[in-house]
Write an enzyme that holds these catalytic residues in place. Structure first.
Site, PDB file in Angstrom:
ATOM      1  N   LEU A  24       0.622  -1.158   0.016  1.00  0.00           N
ATOM      2  CA  LEU A  24      -0.095  -0.134   0.107  1.00  0.00           C
ATOM      3  C   LEU A  24       0.913   1.269  -0.029  1.00  0.00           C
ATOM      4  O   LEU A  24       0.559   2.083  -0.511  1.00  0.00           O
ATOM      5  CB  LEU A  24      -0.919  -0.265   1.155  1.00  0.00           C
ATOM      6  CG  LEU A  24      -2.078  -1.052   1.200  1.00  0.00           C
ATOM      7  CD1 LEU A  24      -2.664  -1.395   2.432  1.00  0.00           C
ATOM      8  CD2 LEU A  24      -3.198  -0.294   0.238  1.00  0.00           C
ATOM      9  N   ASP A  66      14.932   2.918   8.301  1.00  0.00           N
ATOM     10  CA  ASP A  66      14.126   2.001   9.176  1.00  0.00           C
ATOM     11  C   ASP A  66      13.612   2.689  10.459  1.00  0.00           C
ATOM     12  O   ASP A  66      14.471   3.322  11.197  1.00  0.00           O
ATOM     13  CB  ASP A  66      15.408   0.963   9.541  1.00  0.00           C
ATOM     14  CG  ASP A  66      14.808  -0.272  10.472  1.00  0.00           C
ATOM     15  OD1 ASP A  66      13.712  -0.205  11.161  1.00  0.00           O
ATOM     16  OD2 ASP A  66      15.608  -1.186  10.701  1.00  0.00           O
ATOM     17  N   ASN A  93       3.296   4.829   7.378  1.00  0.00           N
ATOM     18  CA  ASN A  93       2.739   3.596   6.697  1.00  0.00           C
ATOM     19  C   ASN A  93       3.390   2.313   7.358  1.00  0.00           C
ATOM     20  O   ASN A  93       2.693   1.282   7.353  1.00  0.00           O
ATOM     21  CB  ASN A  93       2.645   3.687   5.201  1.00  0.00           C
ATOM     22  CG  ASN A  93       2.443   2.501   4.523  1.00  0.00           C
ATOM     23  OD1 ASN A  93       1.269   2.265   4.476  1.00  0.00           O
ATOM     24  ND2 ASN A  93       3.516   1.936   3.989  1.00  0.00           N
ATOM     25  N   TYR A 180      -0.895  -7.279  17.017  1.00  0.00           N
ATOM     26  CA  TYR A 180      -1.259  -6.320  15.944  1.00  0.00           C
ATOM     27  C   TYR A 180      -2.262  -5.372  16.141  1.00  0.00           C
ATOM     28  O   TYR A 180      -2.050  -4.251  16.156  1.00  0.00           O
ATOM     29  CB  TYR A 180      -1.219  -6.938  14.424  1.00  0.00           C
ATOM     30  CG  TYR A 180      -1.416  -6.099  13.273  1.00  0.00           C
ATOM     31  CD1 TYR A 180      -0.599  -5.345  12.708  1.00  0.00           C
ATOM     32  CD2 TYR A 180      -2.755  -5.940  12.886  1.00  0.00           C
ATOM     33  CE1 TYR A 180      -1.043  -4.539  11.677  1.00  0.00           C
ATOM     34  CE2 TYR A 180      -3.117  -5.115  11.833  1.00  0.00           C
ATOM     35  CZ  TYR A 180      -2.315  -4.418  11.387  1.00  0.00           C
ATOM     36  OH  TYR A 180      -2.439  -3.610  10.087  1.00  0.00           O
ATOM     37  N   LYS A 184      -2.460  -1.055  16.749  1.00  0.00           N
ATOM     38  CA  LYS A 184      -3.148   0.149  15.789  1.00  0.00           C
ATOM     39  C   LYS A 184      -3.912   1.062  16.881  1.00  0.00           C
ATOM     40  O   LYS A 184      -4.417   1.982  16.638  1.00  0.00           O
ATOM     41  CB  LYS A 184      -4.023  -0.727  14.782  1.00  0.00           C
ATOM     42  CG  LYS A 184      -3.191  -1.142  13.740  1.00  0.00           C
ATOM     43  CD  LYS A 184      -2.375  -0.322  13.136  1.00  0.00           C
ATOM     44  CE  LYS A 184      -1.431  -0.684  11.885  1.00  0.00           C
ATOM     45  NZ  LYS A 184      -0.492   0.015  11.064  1.00  0.00           N
ATOM     46  N   THR A 215      -1.571  -8.100   0.572  1.00  0.00           N
ATOM     47  CA  THR A 215      -0.202  -7.466   0.534  1.00  0.00           C
ATOM     48  C   THR A 215       0.461  -8.503   1.710  1.00  0.00           C
ATOM     49  O   THR A 215      -0.099  -9.427   1.961  1.00  0.00           O
ATOM     50  CB  THR A 215       0.060  -6.111   1.108  1.00  0.00           C
ATOM     51  OG1 THR A 215      -0.727  -6.292   2.656  1.00  0.00           O
ATOM     52  CG2 THR A 215      -0.865  -5.109   0.595  1.00  0.00           C
TER      53      THR A 215
END
Ligand code: NAP
Length: 256
Positions: A24, A66, A93, A180, A184, A215
């Site tokens: 993305l 990085d 991103n 994960y 977020k 992805t």
């Protein structure tokens, strides 16, 4: 006090997209270039960023970055200062879905359950997905402050929404784990904190969730192409008008 940062002669807006060597991020970078931006293609492996920038063509510039490496971040900020003199848009991103120890998506979801999740795994995920965002943002803020329409877009996920995951009818609720998705959620908190703090400066801070896109992060299990999945990101990235502190996805506003 006079700024040490000199404004370059470019009249084109300048954007930095982290993790833009593929997926993305690369698609968003490509669309920003189509919209007249000079885009720095952040990539932790420079050669991958160069390949991605070459694929995009004029207007795309590879930069080694990085987000977990302070030296890399400092060097990137220095390079942007000397070569571009400002930053109009920062897109945070880059992210990881796991540390590399799991093979399949079901395995990742199982291992992410709060009762069993590895604390080392959680630390690694937070290092990239949350602390990495804050580190890059703090380093780039002096450059963003030099723009007349400075913006920060954090690429989040509906999977991190506490409101959605509190709803028993939300289909992805069973997958709300401590790894994960929780990164977020934390990213959303940081987005809002930055939006509140920077409101008076005029810098707009947003979070946006792409569609469920095929992805590497989901082993290409997503249902959208990158072109479709990136649409919500492109809209949020180019939005100079809406009030700061927005969280949007493919169907518009998302609850935090
Ligand atoms: P992707 O293809 O795996 O891309 C992730 C990018 O992040 C890669 O360029 C990767 O670089 C980079 N990255 C990882 N760790 C990094 C680090 N320490 N420093 C710099 N770059 C690093 O996945 P994607 O789907 O495009 O993900 C982009 C964003 O969308 C992420 O924030 C993700 O959480 C979010 N998102 C995706 C979906 C989806 O359905 N795909 C849904 C919701 C949200 P390498 O190539 O070096 O690994």
């Amino acid at each position: 006090m006079e700024s040490k940062i000199k404004l370059s002669s470019t009249t084109q807006p300048v954007a930095l997209v982290t993790g833009a060597n593929k997926g993305l991020g690369q698609q968003l970078a490509k669309e920003l270039v189509s919209n007249g931006y000079l885009v720095l293609i952040g990539s932790r492996i420079f050669e991958n960023g160069k390949k991605a920038a070459d694929e995009i063509g004029d207007g795309a510039f590879p930069i080694q970055l990085d987000v977990t490496d302070t030296q890399s971040i400092t060097a990137a900020a220095k390079y942007i200062t000397s070569e571009f003199g400002k930053l109009d848009l920062l897109v945070n991103n880059a992210a990881i879905g796991q540390s590399g120890r799991y093979s399949t998506v079901p395995e990742i979801l199982e291992a992410g359950k709060a009762s069993v999740a590895s604390l080392d795994e959680i630390r690694i995920l937070f290092e990239t997905n949350v602390l990495g965002v804050l580190a890059v943002t703090q380093a780039m803020l002096p450059l963003i402050r030099l723009s007349s329409s400075g913006r920060i877009l954090n690429v989040s996920s509906a999977a991190g929404s506490l409101t959605l995951n509190s709803d028993p009818n939300f289909p992805y609720r069973p997958y709300f784990g401590a790894t994960y998705p929780a990164t977020k959620t934390a990213l959303n908190a940081i987005t809002l904190a930055l939006a509140i703090e920077l409101e008076e400066s005029g810098i707009k801070v947003r979070a946006a969730s792409p569609g469920f896109t095929a992805t590497a992060i989901n082993d290409f299990q997503g249902t959208d192409t990158v072109e479709v999945g990136a649409r919500a990101l492109v809209l949020a990235a180019l939005d100079t008008e809406s009030p700061t502190g927005s969280f949007t996805g493919p169907d518009g506003a998302l609850p935090w």
